[in-house]
Motif scaffolding. Sequence first.
Motif, PDB file in Angstrom:
ATOM      1  N   ILE A  80       4.699   4.134  -0.061  1.00  0.00           N
ATOM      2  CA  ILE A  80       5.505   3.795   1.105  1.00  0.00           C
ATOM      3  C   ILE A  80       5.358   2.309   1.399  1.00  0.00           C
ATOM      4  O   ILE A  80       4.270   1.750   1.292  1.00  0.00           O
ATOM      5  CB  ILE A  80       5.112   4.645   2.341  1.00  0.00           C
ATOM      6  N   TYR A  81       6.491   1.698   1.705  1.00  0.00           N
ATOM      7  CA  TYR A  81       6.437   0.305   2.137  1.00  0.00           C
ATOM      8  C   TYR A  81       7.344   0.110   3.344  1.00  0.00           C
ATOM      9  O   TYR A  81       8.290   0.869   3.555  1.00  0.00           O
ATOM     10  CB  TYR A  81       6.763  -0.674   1.009  1.00  0.00           C
ATOM     11  N   GLU A 117      10.360  -9.232   3.563  1.00  0.00           N
ATOM     12  CA  GLU A 117       8.964  -8.920   3.267  1.00  0.00           C
ATOM     13  C   GLU A 117       8.851  -7.409   3.082  1.00  0.00           C
ATOM     14  O   GLU A 117       9.460  -6.638   3.812  1.00  0.00           O
ATOM     15  CB  GLU A 117       8.079  -9.358   4.439  1.00  0.00           C
ATOM     16  N   ASN A 118       8.119  -6.986   2.065  1.00  0.00           N
ATOM     17  CA  ASN A 118       7.915  -5.573   1.782  1.00  0.00           C
ATOM     18  C   ASN A 118       6.420  -5.274   1.833  1.00  0.00           C
ATOM     19  O   ASN A 118       5.702  -5.564   0.885  1.00  0.00           O
ATOM     20  CB  ASN A 118       8.495  -5.207   0.412  1.00  0.00           C
ATOM     21  N   PHE A 119       5.974  -4.719   2.956  1.00  0.00           N
ATOM     22  CA  PHE A 119       4.554  -4.430   3.172  1.00  0.00           C
ATOM     23  C   PHE A 119       4.206  -3.073   2.573  1.00  0.00           C
ATOM     24  O   PHE A 119       4.663  -2.041   3.077  1.00  0.00           O
ATOM     25  CB  PHE A 119       4.221  -4.461   4.664  1.00  0.00           C
ATOM     26  N   LEU A 120       3.413  -3.081   1.519  1.00  0.00           N
ATOM     27  CA  LEU A 120       3.012  -1.842   0.863  1.00  0.00           C
ATOM     28  C   LEU A 120       1.928  -1.164   1.700  1.00  0.00           C
ATOM     29  O   LEU A 120       0.820  -1.678   1.850  1.00  0.00           O
ATOM     30  CB  LEU A 120       2.488  -2.146  -0.550  1.00  0.00           C
ATOM     31  N   LEU A 121       2.266  -0.004   2.272  1.00  0.00           N
ATOM     32  CA  LEU A 121       1.352   0.706   3.161  1.00  0.00           C
ATOM     33  C   LEU A 121       0.533   1.753   2.427  1.00  0.00           C
ATOM     34  O   LEU A 121      -0.552   2.115   2.868  1.00  0.00           O
ATOM     35  CB  LEU A 121       2.132   1.362   4.304  1.00  0.00           C
ATOM     36  N   ASP A 122       1.059   2.263   1.333  1.00  0.00           N
ATOM     37  CA  ASP A 122       0.325   3.225   0.513  1.00  0.00           C
ATOM     38  C   ASP A 122       0.830   3.104  -0.912  1.00  0.00           C
ATOM     39  O   ASP A 122       2.040   3.063  -1.138  1.00  0.00           O
ATOM     40  CB  ASP A 122       0.543   4.652   1.031  1.00  0.00           C
ATOM     41  N   GLY A 123      -0.096   3.018  -1.866  1.00  0.00           N
ATOM     42  CA  GLY A 123       0.278   2.931  -3.275  1.00  0.00           C
ATOM     43  C   GLY A 123      -0.251   1.694  -3.975  1.00  0.00           C
ATOM     44  O   GLY A 123       0.089   1.441  -5.131  1.00  0.00           O
ATOM     45  N   GLN A 124      -1.097   0.921  -3.296  1.00  0.00           N
ATOM     46  CA  GLN A 124      -1.593  -0.330  -3.875  1.00  0.00           C
ATOM     47  C   GLN A 124      -2.334  -0.101  -5.197  1.00  0.00           C
ATOM     48  O   GLN A 124      -2.103  -0.827  -6.167  1.00  0.00           O
ATOM     49  CB  GLN A 124      -2.527  -1.037  -2.888  1.00  0.00           C
ATOM     50  N   GLN A 125      -3.206   0.898  -5.268  1.00  0.00           N
ATOM     51  CA  GLN A 125      -3.977   1.135  -6.494  1.00  0.00           C
ATOM     52  C   GLN A 125      -3.043   1.525  -7.644  1.00  0.00           C
ATOM     53  O   GLN A 125      -3.201   1.060  -8.780  1.00  0.00           O
ATOM     54  CB  GLN A 125      -5.037   2.223  -6.276  1.00  0.00           C
ATOM     55  N   GLY A 135       9.107 -11.122  -6.175  1.00  0.00           N
ATOM     56  CA  GLY A 135       8.083 -11.569  -5.234  1.00  0.00           C
ATOM     57  C   GLY A 135       7.013 -10.555  -4.929  1.00  0.00           C
ATOM     58  O   GLY A 135       6.005 -10.885  -4.326  1.00  0.00           O
ATOM     59  N   GLY A 136       7.215  -9.327  -5.293  1.00  0.00           N
ATOM     60  CA  GLY A 136       6.173  -8.318  -5.140  1.00  0.00           C
ATOM     61  C   GLY A 136       6.059  -7.734  -3.749  1.00  0.00           C
ATOM     62  O   GLY A 136       6.811  -8.070  -2.833  1.00  0.00           O
ATOM     63  N   PHE A 137       5.119  -6.834  -3.635  1.00  0.00           N
ATOM     64  CA  PHE A 137       4.792  -6.223  -2.355  1.00  0.00           C
ATOM     65  C   PHE A 137       3.778  -7.108  -1.632  1.00  0.00           C
ATOM     66  O   PHE A 137       2.932  -7.723  -2.258  1.00  0.00           O
ATOM     67  CB  PHE A 137       4.145  -4.846  -2.555  1.00  0.00           C
ATOM     68  N   THR A 138       3.836  -7.115  -0.331  1.00  0.00           N
ATOM     69  CA  THR A 138       2.826  -7.780   0.478  1.00  0.00           C
ATOM     70  C   THR A 138       1.817  -6.726   0.921  1.00  0.00           C
ATOM     71  O   THR A 138       2.207  -5.656   1.378  1.00  0.00           O
ATOM     72  CB  THR A 138       3.468  -8.448   1.712  1.00  0.00           C
ATOM     73  N   GLY A 183      -9.196  -8.781   5.050  1.00  0.00           N
ATOM     74  CA  GLY A 183      -8.971  -9.690   6.159  1.00  0.00           C
ATOM     75  C   GLY A 183      -7.883 -10.718   5.902  1.00  0.00           C
ATOM     76  O   GLY A 183      -7.712 -11.650   6.672  1.00  0.00           O
ATOM     77  N   GLU A 184      -7.146 -10.546   4.820  1.00  0.00           N
ATOM     78  CA  GLU A 184      -6.087 -11.503   4.528  1.00  0.00           C
ATOM     79  C   GLU A 184      -4.860 -10.767   4.010  1.00  0.00           C
ATOM     80  O   GLU A 184      -4.965  -9.717   3.393  1.00  0.00           O
ATOM     81  CB  GLU A 184      -6.541 -12.533   3.496  1.00  0.00           C
ATOM     82  N   VAL A 185      -3.698 -11.337   4.298  1.00  0.00           N
ATOM     83  CA  VAL A 185      -2.461 -10.835   3.750  1.00  0.00           C
ATOM     84  C   VAL A 185      -2.330 -11.439   2.356  1.00  0.00           C
ATOM     85  O   VAL A 185      -2.606 -12.622   2.162  1.00  0.00           O
ATOM     86  CB  VAL A 185      -1.269 -11.253   4.635  1.00  0.00           C
ATOM     87  N   ARG A 186      -1.972 -10.629   1.375  1.00  0.00           N
ATOM     88  CA  ARG A 186      -1.870 -11.139   0.014  1.00  0.00           C
ATOM     89  C   ARG A 186      -0.727 -10.470  -0.725  1.00  0.00           C
ATOM     90  O   ARG A 186      -0.187  -9.497  -0.252  1.00  0.00           O
ATOM     91  CB  ARG A 186      -3.208 -10.932  -0.719  1.00  0.00           C
ATOM     92  N   LYS A 187      -0.371 -11.006  -1.855  1.00  0.00           N
ATOM     93  CA  LYS A 187       0.719 -10.470  -2.677  1.00  0.00           C
ATOM     94  C   LYS A 187       0.139  -9.608  -3.777  1.00  0.00           C
ATOM     95  O   LYS A 187      -0.877  -9.941  -4.377  1.00  0.00           O
ATOM     96  CB  LYS A 187       1.537 -11.598  -3.318  1.00  0.00           C
ATOM     97  N   LEU A 188       0.819  -8.512  -4.071  1.00  0.00           N
ATOM     98  CA  LEU A 188       0.517  -7.686  -5.234  1.00  0.00           C
ATOM     99  C   LEU A 188       1.671  -7.882  -6.184  1.00  0.00           C
ATOM    100  O   LEU A 188       2.793  -7.487  -5.911  1.00  0.00           O
ATOM    101  CB  LEU A 188       0.376  -6.211  -4.850  1.00  0.00           C
TER     102      LEU A 188
END
Length: 163
Positions: free
Chosen positions: A70-71, A79-87, A35-38, A157-162
């Motif tokens: 960090i998530y 739910e796993n909220f990715l706080l740093d590392g998206q790029q 399901g990926g990171f949020t 402005g939106e929550v999305r999946k990576l």
Amino acid sequence: MARPKNLLSDIKSVFKQTQHYNFCLEHGINMRDRGGFTIPSYQRGIVWDETQQIKFIESIWLGLPIGSYIYATDTFHTENFLLDGQQRWNSIYRYIEDSFRVFDKLYSELESPDVLNFKSKLFPGYIAKDFSESDQREIYERLAYGGTANTKAQETGEVRKLK
């Protein structure tokens, strides 16, 4: 200007719940399959261009330090909220989807031992368990704003999946 008396202890109490793990890339790849990171709504979108993504993947192959991520998750890991590392995770996911070549090869063209080698590369991570949304944003802002600050226009402005 003097800091409020309890500021340091308040910050330490928030961050003491963060645990460090020496994850392999396979951990995040498997999370994607589940399901990926949020990505929280206050984060900017993808800003690395393909050249930056390729250089990042090359750095993984070359064994260079690639930082950490960090998530935040809840007790049940729903739910796993990715706080740093998206790029960085976006670059890894695009690579394993054959979106670009690295050292003249697509990921799907790698031999099985090379795939195992790639997945076993270390990518240290931190998990923040049971953090409030405001604590998650505090972590994000401390990490993200140390570099190039986001502009309001970059926030999606939106929550999305990576994934």
